[in-house]
Design a protein around this motif. Structure first.
Motif, PDB file in Angstrom:
ATOM      1  N   LEU A   1       0.724  -1.219  -0.081  1.00 48.18           N
ATOM      2  CA  LEU A   1      -0.036   0.036   0.078  1.00 48.18           C
ATOM      3  C   LEU A   1       0.951   1.320   0.115  1.00 48.18           C
ATOM      4  O   LEU A   1       0.396   2.480  -0.214  1.00 48.18           O
ATOM      5  N   GLY A   2       2.109   1.128   0.309  1.00 52.00           N
ATOM      6  CA  GLY A   2       3.159   2.248   0.335  1.00 52.00           C
ATOM      7  C   GLY A   2       2.482   3.233   1.455  1.00 52.00           C
ATOM      8  O   GLY A   2       1.768   3.105   2.462  1.00 52.00           O
ATOM      9  N   GLU A   3       3.242   4.583   1.536  1.00 56.05           N
ATOM     10  CA  GLU A   3       3.005   5.655   2.546  1.00 56.05           C
ATOM     11  C   GLU A   3       1.705   6.116   2.264  1.00 56.05           C
ATOM     12  O   GLU A   3       1.254   6.718   3.281  1.00 56.05           O
ATOM     13  N   GLU A   4       1.076   6.373   0.851  1.00 55.06           N
ATOM     14  CA  GLU A   4      -0.029   6.824   0.787  1.00 55.06           C
ATOM     15  C   GLU A   4      -1.269   6.022   1.420  1.00 55.06           C
ATOM     16  O   GLU A   4      -2.099   6.636   2.098  1.00 55.06           O
ATOM     17  N   GLY A   5      -1.044   4.783   1.508  1.00 52.94           N
ATOM     18  CA  GLY A   5      -1.998   3.820   2.091  1.00 52.94           C
ATOM     19  C   GLY A   5      -1.850   3.928   3.344  1.00 52.94           C
ATOM     20  O   GLY A   5      -2.872   3.874   4.124  1.00 52.94           O
ATOM     21  N   ALA A   6      -0.712   4.023   4.112  1.00 51.28           N
ATOM     22  CA  ALA A   6      -0.258   4.331   5.410  1.00 51.28           C
ATOM     23  C   ALA A   6      -1.145   5.453   5.943  1.00 51.28           C
ATOM     24  O   ALA A   6      -1.867   5.254   7.001  1.00 51.28           O
ATOM     25  N   GLY A   7      -0.975   6.553   5.134  1.00 51.50           N
ATOM     26  CA  GLY A   7      -1.630   7.891   5.719  1.00 51.50           C
ATOM     27  C   GLY A   7      -3.119   7.573   5.645  1.00 51.50           C
ATOM     28  O   GLY A   7      -3.821   8.069   6.557  1.00 51.50           O
ATOM     29  N   LEU A   8      -3.785   6.950   4.490  1.00 54.99           N
ATOM     30  CA  LEU A   8      -5.383   6.534   4.571  1.00 54.99           C
ATOM     31  C   LEU A   8      -5.594   6.010   5.626  1.00 54.99           C
ATOM     32  O   LEU A   8      -6.703   5.977   6.386  1.00 54.99           O
ATOM     33  N   TYR A   9      -4.832   4.960   5.957  1.00 61.43           N
ATOM     34  CA  TYR A   9      -5.177   4.039   7.054  1.00 61.43           C
ATOM     35  C   TYR A   9      -5.181   4.805   8.531  1.00 61.43           C
ATOM     36  O   TYR A   9      -5.912   4.530   9.308  1.00 61.43           O
ATOM     37  N   SER A  10      -4.254   5.454   8.691  1.00 60.33           N
ATOM     38  CA  SER A  10      -4.037   6.414   9.820  1.00 60.33           C
ATOM     39  C   SER A  10      -5.124   7.500  10.181  1.00 60.33           C
ATOM     40  O   SER A  10      -5.768   7.472  11.092  1.00 60.33           O
ATOM     41  N   TYR A  11      -5.562   8.028   8.959  1.00 61.37           N
ATOM     42  CA  TYR A  11      -6.636   8.933   8.940  1.00 61.37           C
ATOM     43  C   TYR A  11      -7.864   8.328   9.648  1.00 61.37           C
ATOM     44  O   TYR A  11      -9.006   8.756  10.439  1.00 61.37           O
ATOM     45  N   SER A  12      -8.186   6.767   9.329  1.00 62.70           N
ATOM     46  CA  SER A  12      -9.596   6.088   9.976  1.00 62.70           C
ATOM     47  C   SER A  12      -9.001   5.520  11.223  1.00 62.70           C
ATOM     48  O   SER A  12     -10.204   5.566  11.848  1.00 62.70           O
ATOM     49  N   TYR A  13      -7.903   5.167  11.462  1.00 65.74           N
ATOM     50  CA  TYR A  13      -7.598   4.335  12.643  1.00 65.74           C
ATOM     51  C   TYR A  13      -7.501   5.486  13.801  1.00 65.74           C
ATOM     52  O   TYR A  13      -7.872   4.968  15.061  1.00 65.74           O
ATOM     53  N   ILE A  14      -6.961   6.562  13.981  1.00 68.16           N
ATOM     54  CA  ILE A  14      -7.156   7.568  14.957  1.00 68.16           C
ATOM     55  C   ILE A  14      -8.548   7.722  15.480  1.00 68.16           C
ATOM     56  O   ILE A  14      -8.639   7.746  16.786  1.00 68.16           O
ATOM     57  N   PRO A  15      -9.413   8.196  14.684  1.00 71.45           N
ATOM     58  CA  PRO A  15     -10.749   8.139  15.213  1.00 71.45           C
ATOM     59  C   PRO A  15     -11.502   7.041  15.880  1.00 71.45           C
ATOM     60  O   PRO A  15     -11.995   7.067  16.877  1.00 71.45           O
ATOM     61  N   TYR A  16     -11.021   5.797  15.272  1.00 76.45           N
ATOM     62  CA  TYR A  16     -11.354   4.688  15.844  1.00 76.45           C
ATOM     63  C   TYR A  16     -10.852   4.485  17.312  1.00 76.45           C
ATOM     64  O   TYR A  16     -11.845   3.990  18.140  1.00 76.45           O
TER      65      TYR A  16
END
Length: 536
Positions: free
Chosen positions: A34-49
């Motif tokens: 997924l690369g760093e862009e995928g990691a960024g998208l993942y983080s945006y969702s996981y932090i609110p979770y």
């Protein structure tokens, strides 16, 4: 510190370390997929979770752990089990409500981070995918808290490992199928990756239910030995828990709250200094996913100790055994710093090969890791100091310390990002946590008259030994850079492994030579030396 507490802390530490190791290892194939862009998208969702998880549980697991420990200490086992069963039902309800709320709020949460490469619709999709885990995790956490209240740390440790293992298998296989077999897009792949939290939670819960069934005869024996002298209603118990659990919520979401400040401000601050959308998304992934996963490893011990410390500190405090209380704190703080300080110093020195080993060579990632690593000491201190304040019924001051730290983060994040780019967010986090830790330590001293003189002396010695170790590691790394290509992943793995091994041996020898290890671990070190036939 009693052998039971040390054993419990060790079990939790082992479980946390295994869980964190699994969480580290999977980022290598995750980054490749997924690369760093995928990691960024993942983080945006996981932090609110993570914030919603804490709100859903409302601090109940640790509060139940503390309350169960309290009533077990006076042999009122019926109250403990009555509380657990009621709390379990409550968590099922709050978990489902939290799921509905997060699912409904997903578009609003997505709008906060939409400056980056991905649209609001993309962010909404991944946020909703992770929200399903809220149905299961709160109930699972209560079961863990109940057993921790009995000073039984095994179910928590094992269920953490099972949960992580199941999550990672589903996450990687699901993302691979979406991208490589079905030729899907990165948003769908990340959605599958975040939904893996639900699958992992099912695995962890299944183990806990089996363990509960196995322990039922023992719990029935405790009920038979119940004194039955306390006649307290659940309303009174919940009132007690409610006031003690609120601080647990803030402590549990401390790190996610600091990261959420980045969710709110990072993209816009980077845009104000001319950073384009793709670079911003990549930088956010480096900051709040890649480096953050590495930095939290040194604080694993702190998390384990804080979880094991609450019941034991509560028991000592309720029993008015202040000598035991102070001895437990001495051991906890010293062992914590003994492990954390050399770990973060080593990580800062080896930041370049460590980051390359996990994610491939990236100078920004290495620089951020080197800057971020020392903050792990503050993460660890906050975790343990907050646990102590909770154990002595001064939870509200933990909230005060956290709010001051969070205010500093909010105030300085944008100005520091404008001055130092991505590193500015790290500086703001460090200053915020420093303020929170200093306040927590002051409140502990104020309410218990606990003296930090011994801790300060031992900390100075630990820094001296770590400094010698750091010099040796730096020299060794510099020599290996002349021989190997530090930008190659496998060469970086070799450099990291050899430097860590050699640095660890140097630190161990220095600790034994200075007798620091003997002072901290006593007879256990001598027994280990005899078994290994070591003469230092």
């Amino acid at each position: 510190m009693s052998s039971k507490v040390l054993r419990g802390a060790f079990i939790l530490t082992l479980g946390s370390v295994l869980s964190k190791v699994l969480g580290l290892l999977y980022v290598i194939p995750f980054d490749a997929l997924l690369g760093e862009e995928g990691a960024g998208l993942y983080s945006y969702s996981y932090i609110p979770y993570t914030i919603f998880i804490s709100l859903a549980t409302a601090g109940m697991p640790l509060a139940v752990s503390k309350t169960v420990s309290k009533y077990n200490a006076i042999e009122e086992y019926a109250v403990s089990q009555k509380l657990f069963k009621s709390s379990l039902k409550l968590m099922v309800v709050t978990g489902f409500l939290a799921f509905l709320l997060m699912y409904a709020m997903a578009p609003g949460l997505a709008s906060l981070g939409s400056y980056g490469k991905f649209s609001e619709e993309d962010l909404t999709t991944v946020i909703r995918a992770v929200s399903f885990a809220l149905i299961i995790v709160p109930a699972m956490s209560i079961i863990r808290g109940f057993f921790q209240g009995h000073q039984d740390m095994k179910p928590t440790a094992v269920s953490q490992v099972i949960e992580q293992l199941v999550r990672i298998i589903f996450l990687l296989s699901g993302a691979f199928v979406v991208l490589k077999i079905l030729d899907g897009d990165i948003v769908t792949a990340v959605s599958v990756a975040t939904f893996a939290a639900t699958i992992g939670a099912i695995g962890g819960l299944a183990f806990l239910l089996l363990y509960w069934k196995k322990q039922k005869p023992y719990l029935n024996q405790l009920l038979a030995a119940d004194k039955g002298t306390v006649d307290i209603s659940l309303i009174e118990v919940y009132k007690e828990i409610f006031f003690s659990s609120i601080p647990f919520i803030f402590v549990a979401i401390a790190m996610p709250l600091f990261q959420f400040v980045d969710n709110l401000t990072f993209s816009r601050a980077m845009a104000s200094i001319g950073m384009d959308r793709d670079a911003t998304t990549q930088a956010f992934g480096i900051l709040n996913f890649n480096t953050q996963k590495l930095v939290v490893i040194p604080m694993t011990l702190a998390t384990a100790f804080s979880m094991a410390l609450v019941p034991s500190v509560t028991s000592a405090f309720v029993s008015s055994d202040m000598n035991a209380f102070r001895h437990q704190l001495d051991q906890a703080f010293q062992i914590l710093l003994f492990v954390t300080i050399p770990a973060v110093i080593g990580m800062a020195i080896l930041a370049d090969p460590i980051y390359t080993a996990f994610y491939g060579h990236n100078q920004l990632g290495a620089n951020i890791l080197a800057t971020y690593a020392p903050t792990a000491i503050l993460f660890a201190l906050f975790s343990v100091s907050a646990a102590v304040l909770q154990g002595i019924n001064q939870q509200k001051f933990t909230v005060l310390g956290l709010l001051v730290g969070l205010l500093i983060k909010l105030s300085l994040n944008i100005p520091l990002i404008k001055l130092f780019d991505t590193a500015g967010a790290v500086y703001a986090t460090t200053l915020g946590y420093l303020a929170a830790c200093l306040l927590n330590l002051y409140f502990i001293r104020f309410f218990t008259e606990y003296s930090y003189k011994l801790i300060v002396k031992r900390t100075m010695l630990i820094f001296i030994l770590s400094g010698i170790m750091a010099l040796v590691v730096w020299v060794m790394e510099s020599i290996m850079f002349l021989i190997l290509d530090s930008e190659g992943r496998w060469q970086a793995v070799l450099i990291t492994a050899l430097c860590m091994l050699f640095g660890g041996l140097v630190y161990a020898v220095l600790s034994l030579k200075s007798t620091l290890a003997h002072r901290l671990f006593g007879n256990r070190i001598e027994k280990l030396q005899r078994k290994l036939k070591l003469k230092v």
